[in-house]
Design a protein around this motif. Sequence first.
Motif, mmCIF file in Angstrom:
data_model
loop_
_atom_site.group_PDB
_atom_site.id
_atom_site.type_symbol
_atom_site.label_atom_id
_atom_site.label_comp_id
_atom_site.label_asym_id
_atom_site.label_seq_id
_atom_site.Cartn_x
_atom_site.Cartn_y
_atom_site.Cartn_z
ATOM 1 N N THR A 1 0.839 -1.206 0.000
ATOM 2 C CA THR A 1 0.000 0.000 0.000
ATOM 3 C C THR A 1 0.871 1.252 0.000
ATOM 4 O O THR A 1 0.624 2.194 -0.759
ATOM 5 C CB THR A 1 -0.930 0.007 1.234
ATOM 6 O OG1 THR A 1 -1.763 -1.148 1.179
ATOM 7 C CG2 THR A 1 -1.769 1.261 1.286
ATOM 8 N N HIS A 2 1.904 1.259 0.847
ATOM 9 C CA HIS A 2 2.814 2.396 0.923
ATOM 10 C C HIS A 2 3.503 2.624 -0.428
ATOM 11 O O HIS A 2 3.587 3.758 -0.899
ATOM 12 C CB HIS A 2 3.859 2.139 2.021
ATOM 13 C CG HIS A 2 4.900 3.189 2.122
ATOM 14 N ND1 HIS A 2 4.627 4.479 2.502
ATOM 15 C CD2 HIS A 2 6.236 3.134 1.888
ATOM 16 C CE1 HIS A 2 5.743 5.181 2.507
ATOM 17 N NE2 HIS A 2 6.733 4.392 2.129
ATOM 18 N N LEU B 1 -2.779 21.454 -2.257
ATOM 19 C CA LEU B 1 -3.639 20.615 -1.424
ATOM 20 C C LEU B 1 -3.514 19.137 -1.795
ATOM 21 O O LEU B 1 -3.468 18.272 -0.921
ATOM 22 C CB LEU B 1 -5.086 21.081 -1.530
ATOM 23 C CG LEU B 1 -5.349 22.492 -0.974
ATOM 24 C CD1 LEU B 1 -6.805 22.892 -1.217
ATOM 25 C CD2 LEU B 1 -4.989 22.590 0.488
ATOM 26 N N GLY B 2 -3.442 18.846 -3.101
ATOM 27 C CA GLY B 2 -3.271 17.455 -3.535
ATOM 28 C C GLY B 2 -1.941 16.873 -3.097
ATOM 29 O O GLY B 2 -1.874 15.727 -2.625
ATOM 30 N N THR B 3 -0.878 17.661 -3.225
ATOM 31 C CA THR B 3 0.452 17.199 -2.817
ATOM 32 C C THR B 3 0.491 16.948 -1.319
ATOM 33 O O THR B 3 0.979 15.908 -0.863
ATOM 34 C CB THR B 3 1.519 18.235 -3.209
ATOM 35 O OG1 THR B 3 1.505 18.401 -4.625
ATOM 36 C CG2 THR B 3 2.898 17.793 -2.784
ATOM 37 N N ALA B 4 -0.021 17.888 -0.537
ATOM 38 C CA ALA B 4 -0.007 17.729 0.916
ATOM 39 C C ALA B 4 -0.817 16.507 1.350
ATOM 40 O O ALA B 4 -0.374 15.734 2.215
ATOM 41 C CB ALA B 4 -0.548 18.993 1.581
ATOM 42 N N THR B 5 -1.970 16.323 0.745
ATOM 43 C CA THR B 5 -2.798 15.161 1.073
ATOM 44 C C THR B 5 -2.076 13.860 0.753
ATOM 45 O O THR B 5 -2.055 12.921 1.561
ATOM 46 C CB THR B 5 -4.139 15.218 0.305
ATOM 47 O OG1 THR B 5 -4.813 16.429 0.659
ATOM 48 C CG2 THR B 5 -5.010 14.024 0.607
ATOM 49 N N GLN B 6 -1.449 13.805 -0.411
ATOM 50 C CA GLN B 6 -0.735 12.590 -0.820
ATOM 51 C C GLN B 6 0.461 12.314 0.098
ATOM 52 O O GLN B 6 0.708 11.169 0.465
ATOM 53 C CB GLN B 6 -0.276 12.707 -2.278
ATOM 54 C CG GLN B 6 0.230 11.421 -2.867
ATOM 55 C CD GLN B 6 -0.865 10.373 -3.061
ATOM 56 O OE1 GLN B 6 -2.049 10.605 -2.899
ATOM 57 N NE2 GLN B 6 -0.447 9.170 -3.388
ATOM 58 N N ARG C 1 -0.834 10.811 3.328
ATOM 59 C CA ARG C 1 -1.251 9.410 3.121
ATOM 60 C C ARG C 1 -0.035 8.490 3.012
ATOM 61 O O ARG C 1 -0.012 7.395 3.591
ATOM 62 C CB ARG C 1 -2.109 9.305 1.864
ATOM 63 C CG ARG C 1 -3.463 10.011 2.003
ATOM 64 C CD ARG C 1 -4.254 9.993 0.713
ATOM 65 N NE ARG C 1 -4.635 8.620 0.404
ATOM 66 C CZ ARG C 1 -4.789 8.156 -0.836
ATOM 67 N NH1 ARG C 1 -4.606 8.946 -1.875
ATOM 68 N NH2 ARG C 1 -5.152 6.920 -1.048
ATOM 69 N N ILE C 2 0.977 8.936 2.267
ATOM 70 C CA ILE C 2 2.189 8.127 2.105
ATOM 71 C C ILE C 2 2.907 7.975 3.439
ATOM 72 O O ILE C 2 3.333 6.878 3.812
ATOM 73 C CB ILE C 2 3.132 8.761 1.053
ATOM 74 C CG1 ILE C 2 2.489 8.724 -0.323
ATOM 75 C CG2 ILE C 2 4.485 8.054 1.032
ATOM 76 C CD1 ILE C 2 3.178 9.622 -1.338
ATOM 77 N N GLY C 3 3.052 9.078 4.160
ATOM 78 C CA GLY C 3 3.734 9.030 5.449
ATOM 79 C C GLY C 3 3.029 8.136 6.452
ATOM 80 O O GLY C 3 3.661 7.365 7.173
ATOM 81 N N HIS C 4 1.717 8.224 6.479
ATOM 82 C CA HIS C 4 0.940 7.394 7.402
ATOM 83 C C HIS C 4 1.098 5.911 7.052
ATOM 84 O O HIS C 4 1.322 5.078 7.941
ATOM 85 C CB HIS C 4 -0.531 7.794 7.376
ATOM 86 C CG HIS C 4 -1.378 7.011 8.313
ATOM 87 N ND1 HIS C 4 -1.328 7.181 9.674
ATOM 88 C CD2 HIS C 4 -2.286 6.026 8.075
ATOM 89 C CE1 HIS C 4 -2.174 6.341 10.246
ATOM 90 N NE2 HIS C 4 -2.775 5.635 9.294
#
Length: 196
Positions: A79-80, A161-166, A169-172
């Motif tokens: 997933t990551h 906003l898209g970059t920050a959201t992604q 998600r990747i970090g989590h």
Amino acid sequence: MLDTIFGLPVHPLIVHATTVVVPAGAVAVLLAALWPRFRRWAGWMPLALALAAVVLTPLSTESGEALERHVEHSDLIETHSQLAEGLLPWVVVLAVAAALLYVVARGERRSSGVSAADGVGTTAVTETAAASEVAETSVRVAAVPRWLLVGAAVVGLVASLGTATQVVRIGHSGAQAAWGDAVSQTTPPSGGGDGN
């Protein structure tokens, strides 16, 4: 190529740089899109951060794929990895937005320089701030087309906003893959802080 350095995986090193530069670039582009004073002050900084993000993102992905070959396969790692592959298009759009906003900022700085130069040498010191603002705005509109300003701001807003959201998600997902099992299997020490 990007496997280990001094016997340690290089992925965490590159990822730490990426997790600083990419969000910093997203915030800088967002501020440049929404705040004209910041846009003129920042100059090339949002563009430099966005371009650094474009360079660091594939390096992070490549080093992550190298690390993935050395660890036990899991759904969390998969997933990551899939989420990480989706970051590059976002940072490319972020860089395009930063370039557009840089062009807008240059035009704004140039136009404000022209409007300031118009008043040099005159004795009309009593000109009101409102009249000065109107003159500066009319020069700015002439120097920077409205469609470019609006387009750059919209692309910058969406890309930030898209970059920050992604990135979140990747970090989590990466933290879950690296630490999820270790933390959930550890038991807290007994008799410590419960007041007994």
